[in-house]
Design a protein around this motif. Structure first.
Motif, PDB file in Angstrom:
ATOM      1  N   VAL A 138       0.810  -1.218   0.000  1.00 49.60           N
ATOM      2  CA  VAL A 138       0.000   0.000   0.000  1.00 49.60           C
ATOM      3  C   VAL A 138       0.846   1.272   0.000  1.00 49.60           C
ATOM      4  O   VAL A 138       0.573   2.210  -0.735  1.00 49.60           O
ATOM      5  N   GLY A 190      -3.692   2.937   4.041  1.00 45.14           N
ATOM      6  CA  GLY A 190      -3.858   4.107   3.183  1.00 45.14           C
ATOM      7  C   GLY A 190      -3.904   5.407   3.967  1.00 45.14           C
ATOM      8  O   GLY A 190      -3.441   6.453   3.491  1.00 45.14           O
ATOM      9  N   ASP A 258      -8.546   0.163   3.780  1.00 44.38           N
ATOM     10  CA  ASP A 258      -7.980  -0.017   2.443  1.00 44.38           C
ATOM     11  C   ASP A 258      -8.977  -0.694   1.507  1.00 44.38           C
ATOM     12  O   ASP A 258      -9.015  -0.415   0.314  1.00 44.38           O
TER      13      ASP A 258
END
Lengths: 472, 426
Positions: A138, A190, A258
């Protein structure tokens, strides 16, 4: 109510509020890096200096609570000098590689440098550099850009419930990294990128795809689960580049998972069916809307028809479908489907005690409020018509004919006979009700692609053959 | 030592045999005050006595000790902690080491009385990692105290219970800052916390906590024995009671740890009478009066009474009472580089001005000494120091900025000599 004065303006406050919040209400923006309203206050970056009357030193607004009669100045010479000093310190080792940095355009360091920094540099020593660790799928780390605000560390500890980001070494050599250089484990990674005030933690998914200032922003709601996290779709040229959380203190605060963040990708999947198609042998063949709708009409006149309605649809779509079905298909059954094992809102619990809910569709509560019963087990009928927003998990279907209306990927519908393509959550307006019973609005961010049509439009055409022939 | 001056500690220093419980009981009225306190006095009476004693904290900030204790909330249901700061890490300071080496029991007795006063049942001694031997000695004394009923359950027949744990640091200057110390004690990264809340409200393990220096706590049995008022009278200056242990180092003939009645001597007297004058008959150039962070004094500024307020008046501070004497042969620029290097190395790195600025100051000084600096770099150095001092989360920033500002202010020609090429590192 208690009052204090900020830059000559009298402002009311509730005891316990810090000067950043109170100043904001007076229309005064105080620059910050380490402060984040959703995290504990650490007063580390030393950017939010203000002058408080009767206090000899500059105070950090984040760690100073407003007090009755307090007189605060945010633009005095001492404050300017203090902030300029902090900006200078922060830029000593920052690479200033904005032209190749994804954060450029939405970077606190840029903004605050512009607002409070000096245009000249007095530093001529070599800059500090780091070797970066791989942080997983990520997040891309660039420690050289880091300003050590520790927001990421606090986010992990306080919100994601995982102590994975840490500060190691000390002083000028301090490194913000993961424990033992491991990859990030959290399913909320994120957010590390959202809260990073520089380009130190960027999203791998977004890197180098679009400059931030070119993106248009549409406020909407995530469809990833029944939590209904408020989110912003960022798009340009009818393509979505990124989704970020939007503040809603009653639902998701400042965060999102996420799964929800990257969920939009399926709407742009090359395997998404964007034209009316019917199965010929094992392959799909394009048909006109007229052909498709005629097929739908004639098939559903059969005696035993089951209409399935995804709990990923909006309230408006659901009621339009119900209206049409009850009026025109008196003997047909209408049931909802969404998440295996979470058929009712009573079964819908928090999945991880953070944000994620067990129901993986956004409008289970809406379907219940409309009184639509949930399908239990297998869908069994001569003809099954599946209306779906794109996220609801398809049930096992046993039928002679299956027709899908809505958003489907090719691999999901190998057993279907006809698909009439619909709009994904990013392409339509509508209302969903989250697990708390809060009504929220989806907003169209991008236009429908190819021959996709909204469900109300499909239903209208279904009933109106003349229009259908003209439009086709 | 001045005639007729009274000392409380130094007469017991220097002999290994003095650290035993036996010596403490026979020669220092050992544990009598603890017993009296636990059986006859209320906690409030103890705090009152300490307030009367006018004792300032001996760690560096000089905050009145009785006042600190009175901030501990009495009605809190949380456990309360007394934490003894034995992280003695300000360069030049070595007085607490002597107390722990030679009179560990007086510290333990002080901890018992202090803990009783604030309602603590588990006291901690946070000792710097480098004090390996001292930690052993202290632990041995604590074991001795447990074995003889001075610690543990029902101390000396009272209903009061106290445990003491010695916690060793890992060698960070910043863990001498009280909230950095508390973080380290809790097993966290040793970095200061944002205040408020102050430790008195939320300290160790988020409970009310008093953090006191070794010398401060070791004075408590003396206060209880003499009575607060008598103890206060030992001080020859307002608002400063008792005696002061002084760590005297640098270019003096007889460096060491000395003791004087608070405010009874000037800096010059200390250097001459305790230190035996400047080593090898050299001339005095400068004095750092209160640990390496305190602003430097020139040779003609030392006729000042050595106590908190007189020093503050002339723009410096008493700090931990560590006096460093500097003779005429010393290169002040190099000395400042050494000091700056220390603070850059010890900065925890959490707040911006200290993390970036201390290292930058060190770099600028390095450039000056190596002939790589520009003519504006001295002013830059002072400006950077100004952007650190008073602007950091804890006092380390000030500690790093003050020497720079004062060295340049008072010895600027020496810096300029490097810039002009009259001096070069080599």
């Amino acid at each position: 109510m208690a009052k204090c004065t900020i830059d000559g303006k009298e402002v009311e406050f509730t005891p316990g509020e810090n000067l950043i919040k109170v100043a904001k209400r007076a229309g005064v923006d105080i620059p910050v890096f380490c402060y984040h309203p959703g995290l504990t206050v650490v007063a580390q970056c030393r950017m939010c200096y203000v002058e408080v009357e009767k206090m000899p030193k500059l105070q950090t607004a984040c760690s100073t609570n407003a007090a009755e009669g307090m007189v605060v100045k945010t633009t005095s010479e001492a404050v300017k000098k203090g902030r300029e000093g902090t900006m200078e310190f922060l830029l000593l080792n920052h690479p200033l590689d904005c032209p190749i940095c994804d954060k450029a355009g939405e970077c606190d360091l840029q903004d605050n440098s512009f607002g409070s920094g000096s245009a000249y540099m007095r530093h001529s020593e070599e800059r500090r550099t780091y070797v970066d660790v791989d942080m997983g799928d990520v997040i891309q780390k660039n420690m050289n850009r880091c300003i050590h605000c520790t927001r990421c560390i606090r986010f992990g500890d306080e919100i994601a419930g995982i102590h994975e980001m840490v500060a190691i070494k000390r002083g000028n050599n301090i490194d913000i990294t993961t424990i033992d250089g491991k990859q990030l484990q959290t399913e909320y990674a994120g957010n590390y990128s959202d809260i990073c005030p520089t380009g130190s933690l960027t999203l791998k998914d977004f890197r180098f795809k679009k400059r931030a200032w070119m993106l248009k922003k549409t406020d909407t709601v995530c469809e990833g689960c029944s939590k209904g996290c408020n989110m912003e779709i960022q798009h340009e040229g009818n393509a979505i580049y990124r989704c970020v959380p939007r503040e809603n203190l009653e639902i998701n605060k400042y965060w999102m998972c996420d799964e929800g963040r990257f969920n939009y990708h399926y709407t742009q999947d090359p395997a998404r069916i964007l034209n009316p198609v019917q199965k010929v042998g094992a392959a799909w063949s394009k048909i006109t809307w007229d052909q498709g709708l005629s097929a739908l009409k004639s098939e559903t006149n059969a005696v035993n028809t089951l209409f399935l309605l995804g709990t990923d649809l909006t309230l408006e779509e659901m009621s339009a479908i119900r209206e049409t079905v009850t009026r025109n298909h008196k003997n047909a059954k209408l049931l909802s489907f969404g998440t295996h094992g979470v058929e009712t809102s009573a079964q819908d619990k928090s999945q991880d005690q953070i944000l994620k809910m067990k129901s993986k569709t956004s409008n289970l509560m809406g379907a219940e409020k409309l009184g639509i019963e949930a399908l239990q087990g297998k869908a069994k009928a001569d003809v099954v018509v599946v209306f779906r927003g794109g996220r609801a998990q398809l049930p096992a279907i046993e039928s002679k004919k299956t027709i899908g209306v809505g958003v489907f990927l090719e691999k999901e519908v190998t057993s279907f006979d006809v698909i009439l393509p619909g709009l994904a959550f990013t392409e339509k307006d509508g209302t969903v009700i989250n697990h708390q019973g809060k009504e929220q609005r989806l907003k169209r961010a991008v236009l429908p692609r190819e021959k996709c049509k909204a469900i109300p439009e499909v239903l209208m055409l279904l009933l109106n053959q003349k229009t259908r022939e003209v439009l086709a | 030592m001045s005639a007729n001056s009274q000392t409380l500690f130094v007469q017991h220093f220097g002999k290994d045999s003095n650290r035993t419980l036996d010596y403490f009981l026979k020669n220092m009225n050992g544990y009598e005050q603890a017993k009296k306190t636990l059986t006859n006095l209320t906690p409030d009476q103890v705090i009152e006595e300490v307030k009367k004693a006018n004792i300032r904290g001996r760690g560096g900030a000089g905050f009145p000790m009785g006042m600190k204790w009175s901030f501990i909330p009495k009605n809190s249901e949380k456990p309360k902690y007394l934490v003894c700061n034995a992280d003695e890490s300000e360069p030049g300071t070595c007085k607490d080491r002597q107390i722990m080496r030679y009179t560990p029991h007086v510290l333990i007795e002080g901890l018992i009385i202090g803990s009783y006063a604030i309602g603590c049942h588990h006291a901690y001694v946070y000792i710097r990692g480098e004090y390996v031997r001292e930690a052993e000695l202290l632990n041995a004394a604590i074991d001795e105290a447990y074995a003889n009923g001075y610690l543990g359950k029902n101390i000396m027949g009272s209903t009061y219970t106290l445990d003491i744990t010695v916690h060793r640091g890992a060698g960070a200057y910043i863990c001498g800052e009280e909230t950095g110390l508390l973080n380290s004690l809790e097993g966290k990264r040793g970095e200061p916390r944002v205040k408020p809340p102050f430790p008195a409200i939320s300290g160790a393990f988020a409970c009310p906590t008093a953090v006191n220096n070794v010398e401060s706590i070791a004075n408590v049995p003396h206060i209880m024995r003499m009575g607060g008022e008598e103890f206060a009278k030992l001080g020859k200056i307002d608002k400063s009671g008792g005696t002061r242990l002084i760590s005297l180092s640098g270019h003096v003939s007889t460096p060491g740890v000395y003791e004087m009645q608070a405010g009874s001597m000037t800096l010059r007297q200390i250097i001459d009478e305790f230190g035996g004058g400047i080593l090898n008959g050299k001339k005095l150039k400068a004095v750092i009066p209160g640990g390496s962070s305190s602003p430097v004094l020139t040779a003609d500024e030392i006729d000042v009474v050595y106590d908190v307020e007189p020093l503050m008046k002339i723009g410096t501070m008493m700090g931990s009472a560590a006096i460093m004497v500097i003779n005429e042969d010393t290169d002040m620029v190099k000395l400042l580089l050494r000091i700056s290097k220390f603070y850059a190395h010890e900065s925890c790195g959490q707040c911006t001005p200290c993390r970036e600025g201390c290292h930058w100051m060190e770099s600028i000084l390095h450039k000056i000494i190596h002939g790589e600096a520009k003519s504006t770099d001295i002013d830059l150095l002072v400006d950077v120091a100004g952007n650190i001092g008073g602007k950091t989360l804890c006092a380390l920033g000030d500690a790093a900025a003050m020497p720079v500002q004062s060295f340049v202010k008072k010895f600027r020609p020496e810096f300029e000599a490097y810039l002009k090429g009259q001096k070069r590192h080599g």
